[in-house]
Design an enzyme around this catalytic site. Structure first.
Site, short mmCIF file in Angstrom:
data_model
loop_
_atom_site.label_atom_id
_atom_site.label_comp_id
_atom_site.label_asym_id
_atom_site.label_seq_id
_atom_site.Cartn_x
_atom_site.Cartn_y
_atom_site.Cartn_z
N CYS A 56 0.81 -1.22 0.00
CA CYS A 56 0.00 0.00 0.00
C CYS A 56 0.84 1.27 0.00
CB CYS A 56 -0.95 0.00 1.20
SG CYS A 56 -2.06 -1.43 1.21
N LYS B 113 -8.29 -0.23 10.72
CA LYS B 113 -8.32 -1.29 9.72
C LYS B 113 -7.37 -2.40 10.14
CE LYS B 113 -7.33 -2.16 4.84
NZ LYS B 113 -7.13 -1.58 3.51
N ARG C 182 -8.92 -9.09 -2.73
CA ARG C 182 -7.59 -9.08 -3.36
C ARG C 182 -7.61 -9.88 -4.65
NH1 ARG C 182 -4.01 -9.56 2.18
NH2 ARG C 182 -4.83 -7.63 3.08
N ARG D 19 0.54 -7.49 5.24
CA ARG D 19 0.33 -6.08 5.60
C ARG D 19 0.40 -5.85 7.11
NH1 ARG D 19 -1.00 -4.86 0.56
NH2 ARG D 19 -2.97 -5.41 -0.46
N GLU E 179 -6.14 4.36 17.29
CA GLU E 179 -5.94 4.69 15.86
C GLU E 179 -7.06 5.61 15.35
OE1 GLU E 179 -3.98 4.57 13.46
OE2 GLU E 179 -2.48 3.03 13.78
N LYS F 280 -12.97 -1.80 10.10
CA LYS F 280 -12.93 -2.75 9.01
C LYS F 280 -12.01 -3.90 9.36
CE LYS F 280 -11.17 -3.15 4.39
NZ LYS F 280 -10.37 -2.59 3.37
C1 PBG Z 1 -6.87 -1.45 -0.13
C2 PBG Z 1 -8.16 -2.02 0.37
C3 PBG Z 1 -8.46 -3.35 0.73
C4 PBG Z 1 -9.83 -3.38 1.00
C5 PBG Z 1 -10.30 -2.08 0.85
N1 PBG Z 1 -9.27 -1.25 0.48
C6 PBG Z 1 -7.61 -4.56 0.72
C7 PBG Z 1 -6.45 -4.67 1.63
O1 PBG Z 1 -6.19 -3.85 2.50
O2 PBG Z 1 -5.72 -5.64 1.42
C8 PBG Z 1 -10.62 -4.60 1.39
C9 PBG Z 1 -12.08 -4.55 1.09
C10 PBG Z 1 -12.79 -5.85 1.15
O3 PBG Z 1 -12.22 -6.89 1.52
O4 PBG Z 1 -13.98 -5.85 0.83
N2 PBG Z 1 -5.87 -1.24 0.80
#
Ligand code: PBG
Length: 323
Positions: free
Chosen positions: A128, A193, A203, A215, A231, A246
């Protein structure tokens, strides 16, 4: 017996009148995966019912969704050009800015457009941010994210949503947006997140999995609640307009904890893996999708979410599951 809670559960009308949690279409956010070719479309094996779409089909789909009351979209670009610094994601006339312009032109202010801001779908290594010696460089990534956010704002996005989990990115985006004259563009931060395996189907959809490593050096450890709350508090202090948790289902306690400490609006992201699990079980006849979907969406609102980002949104409205 004097006390009988069942008295108030006796008829459907009583139950409806006394329901503590309600969800209305305006709270739902529908994610879309945008392809470069206007007429392109392709199915996502792990997410039945969700398609990657070029702008032409996207316009049709969003138009139909608006009729259902689904008036907020979250856009993800699927880039065919990938390089070390994710240049395709930052181009002023790139895929997402073009889609935003087309949507804005077609629907004006009837539609709220949110764009995901992250480099992972446009980097050749799938991380990212800027990768050096196998490590994502926090501070070198910030200007790139800011550039991407400004490109989206310039195209007419109402809200930009950074999902990268770099430290300080909300402040960096706010400064860059303000300097470019976009004081009115809001930031919905993916503030809390987690490093989650529930992103697996996404992905696949976005071919954004890291080529090497994972990540966990930037996304949150699923074991940590205090850190999760902190956070979101940091992003609030940096100027986020809306916070997010999330994934959602395995983290309802985190939604409740952030709700209790912040006055900001809060979004829950009912992510791809949560969607795929329901679809897979429903296809086997093991759960009744019509009942589990509203149960799931309402659980997020009950926990304290104002907005629910979910791939189920269209089904839920189309079939009247949450009416
Ligand atoms: C990008 C991102 C991700 C998701 C949203 N933005 C994937 C990740 O962090 O690997 C996941 C969304 C989903 O699983 O519905 N960073």
């Amino acid at each position: 017996m004097r006390i009988r809670p069942r008295r108030l559960r006796r008829t459907p009308l009583l139950r409806e009148a006394l329901a503590e949690t309600r969800i209305v279409p305006a709270q739902l956010v529908q994610p879309h995966f945008v392809l470069p070719g206007a007429s392109e479309r392709s199915a996502i094996a792990s997410m039945p019912g969700i398609e990657r779409m070029g702008t032409k089909l996207l316009l049709e789909r969003v138009g139909a969704d608006l009729e259902l009351g689904l008036a907020t979209v979250l856009l993800f670009g699927l880039y065919d050009h990938k390089d070390a610094l994710g240049s395709a994601a930052r181009a002023a006339d790139g895929l997402v800015p073009r889609a935003v312009r087309a949507l804005r032109e077609a629907f004006g202010e009837r539609l709220t457009i949110v764009t995901d801001v992250c480099l992972c779908a446009a980097t050749d290594h799938g991380h990212c941010g800027v990768l050096e010696h196998g490590h994502v460089q926090n501070d070198a990534t910030l200007p790139l994210l800011a550039e991407m956010a400004v490109a989206h704002a310039r195209a007419g996005a109402d809200v930009v949503a950074p999902s990268d989990m770099m430290d300080g990115r909300v402040a960096a985006l706010r400064d860059a947006l303000d300097q470019a004259g976009f004081e009115e563009t809001a930031i919905l931060s993916y503030s809390t997140k987690f490093a989650s395996a529930f992103y697996g189907p996404f992905r696949e959809a976005a071919s954004s999995a890291p080529k090497a490593g994972d990540r966990r050096a930037y996304q949150l450890d699923p074991r940590n609640l205090r850190e999760a709350v902190r956070e979101s508090a940091l992003d609030e202090a940096e100027g986020a307009d809306v916070l997010m948790v999330k994934p959602a289902l395995a983290y309802l306690d985190v939604i409740a904890a952030i709700r209790a400490q912040s006055a900001l609006p809060l979004a829950a992201y009912n992510v791809s893996g949560e969607y795929s699990m329901v679809k897979a079980a429903a296809a086997q006849g093991w759960v009744d999708e019509r009942v589990v979907v509203p149960e799931i969406l309402r659980s997020m609102v009950r926990a304290g979410a104002d907005l629910v980002i979910s791939y189920h949104g269209r089904d839920a409205l189309q079939h009247g599951w949450i009416a």
